[in-house]
Design an enzyme around this catalytic site. Sequence first.
Site, mmCIF file in Angstrom:
data_model
loop_
_atom_site.group_PDB
_atom_site.id
_atom_site.type_symbol
_atom_site.label_atom_id
_atom_site.label_comp_id
_atom_site.label_asym_id
_atom_site.label_seq_id
_atom_site.Cartn_x
_atom_site.Cartn_y
_atom_site.Cartn_z
ATOM 1 N N HIS A 310 27.835 -23.178 34.018
ATOM 2 C CA HIS A 310 28.077 -23.393 32.596
ATOM 3 C C HIS A 310 26.798 -23.727 31.834
ATOM 4 C CE1 HIS A 310 32.674 -24.206 33.050
ATOM 5 N NE2 HIS A 310 32.281 -23.065 33.603
ATOM 6 N N ARG A 455 33.581 -25.309 27.640
ATOM 7 C CA ARG A 455 34.484 -25.354 28.792
ATOM 8 C C ARG A 455 34.492 -26.705 29.499
ATOM 9 N NH1 ARG A 455 31.499 -20.215 31.265
ATOM 10 N NH2 ARG A 455 29.825 -21.427 30.309
#
Length: 799
Positions: A310, A455
């Site tokens: 990420h 996220r």
Amino acid sequence: MVDISYRSVVCMMVAIVMHGRHLSATIVSCEESVPLALRKPHQLTAHISLDHDSKFLVSRMWPLKDKEWYLRHWQTGQWNHREASDPPNTDPHNTSSNTDAFPDNSNSWKHSEFDTNVITDEDMQEALSYGIDKFRDTEKTEKTLYEKNIYVPKDSSAYRHQSFRRFSPMSKMLSTMGIIMDYSTEAMSKNLKLSKEVLTVDMILLEQRIFCEPEMLRPEAEPCNASSPYRTPDGTCNNLENPLWGASFTPHRRVLPADYGDGVSTLRRAADGGELPNARFVSTSVNLQTPRRSSCMTMLFTTFGQFIDHDLTFTPITKGKNGTSIPCCTKEVTQDPSLLHSQCAPIDIPVDDPFYGAYRETCMEFVRSSPAHRCNFGPRDQLNELTSLLDVSQVYGSTKNVTEDLRTFTDGLLETQLSTNGQELLPPSTDMNEDCNTKEQTLQGKLCFKAGDVRVNEQIGLAVLTTILVREHNRLARGLKQLNPSWDDERLYQEARRIVVAQMQHITYNEYLPLVVGPGIMKSLGLLPQGDGQHTEDYDPTIHPGVSNEFASAAFRFGHSMIPTNMLEVKANGTTTAQSLNSVIFKPFAIYTSGFSVRNVRGQAAQSVPVVDTLFTLEVTGKLFRMKKQFGLDLVAFNIHRGRDHGIPGYNAVRRACGLPNVSTFKQLAKYFDPQILRIIKNIYRSVNDIDLFVGGLAEKPVPGGLLGPTFVCLIADQFLRLKIADRFWYEYKGSSGSFTTDQLREIHQVSLARIICDNLPKISSIQRWPLEVTSAFNPVLQCSSKCIPKFSLYHWRE
């Protein structure tokens, strides 16, 4: 005689070659030899053996060639030409080269020169007009769906999947030109009867700048300040000669040219031109119903890998009008094909499916990734919304707006909220349109969190790890403020950020990456940290640091195989509780509870996860994002389908690009695959050239000391090598205006994940020396006060 006292055992450092046949150990007293003990055990191994495939890998020219190299050779008709910069082939057994990445029997890749001058301006104008008309048709479809309130049901797993992958307005704008050029290239192909090779290789030479107005492109980087010691939020100006290399909102790099079914944008097809096997069928077939084997890695290893992912990549999927979800399987769409969005590519579910069959599910929602902007004809690319560099953007953000939204602009601190017991938590996300937030939790004063990556709430362990890093930033900012009272907010913020980025780079290459690719590859490619304050001089501005599509869409998804069915919590007295994976997805509210983060980290550090193979838990192959229903999505089918969506070449093509021996028959794969999985793969695919990269990569036997087989090791090692030598602000590089002093770097070289956890979870009191690996005699649980977990001092940052 070696003293085997308790003190010596606790402080020993052991060099272990994971999964290898030979175990070598070096016992070092932390009290007597601290500098040596600071290094990761993998670095203490004097001689690391490489197997045959690993030798193939390290004999290559690194970094690997990428798409541009192949296209240049094809376009100039010099496919058999070896550049002077290419290494000589000294291995008599190595018949591969960077010039034969595609199977000899694949006629679609035998290129002959094509003169683009035969394409007239009228041809291009006609194609572009068609492309614009088709794009307008897509807009009309989106408008109709919006006005008729036809969406993916909000209580479905598909809605949750689409909603959490929020679509940036910038991505929507940039994808417009990509879609138009897709349609225009398709029109050119039909009108002029162009071959797949011409579409893939030659058409990119045809640019249409007049149709790429400045407002349709990613904004150019502001003038670069070469003397600035700090990174920009969006990654621009890291490379002074190519300011957009590695920047957010730029296309993914490719190792190989795209392999689309039509040469432009349709999903990859089989070598014989037919359909590839159904992605859901492949998922269920390779996921053998056999017991899963445990690895020596912990759940914290899996979470850390997701955390790094990420930081590097986020590929947006197409959204409808005003960012709404796009339905592909709903009754309204299936009964009226005119409502089917052009970017729908639903996955058919066989009627006899062993899981979904009981629920009579026959269609799985799947929307294609949005295309990257481009001003040329040719095949589609995909967009990366994040910076491609290891700059902890999942904490700080990948754009100036996000970065500023996460700052307090006081004393260099990041924004936080305080828990009931006074601990810093991530700031709340007050957006009630975010699917994670619920009315029930909001009434209790609990909102989902916000961070540099959208996220962050996907998995509760991920939110905990992000919280720890935010606390570390603020801890450092406060320490710097004490040392240097005259520093203003900007200086404190940038210096704390610079240290956190360096810490995470060191931990990634010292503790995480050696477990993935093996210490032999790490040593051979120069990926291991220097240690003891030593600098490097290997920055290379000619190397592109961009995250490759093959890495993002396949190789770095290996961690999905290591996801367990349950997640553990461990209390201080050792009592353990378990929750199913899906019960902690998009439900981060337990973090508000006193003591939860400590219990979670204890659980993650205590829990062993499965080995990397083609086996997966039902939590991700049928119940992913299931919400209140009995079924959800299949992540494995998604990964396979996503690779085809992105035009990722097959497994065999990629392994050849890595310099591994070509295979032309399934029988030749016997030395690389487990016999049982090979039999299944042979029954699924008609040709070895059809095998999806995600499937083939997972099926390979691991290299010595690593978790993965040679093909995934190749892609991951190549990517992390680029992230190191193509980063002007790499923490060990001494040629940058932001380089650390020798004393500062010596402090960073002794940083460990164990120390970061101890400093920011004060109630945890103890943890194993290397938390990404299971506890053992060689990786004991230590008190946070132990000298075997060296502390990080800011003394050398005193101005």
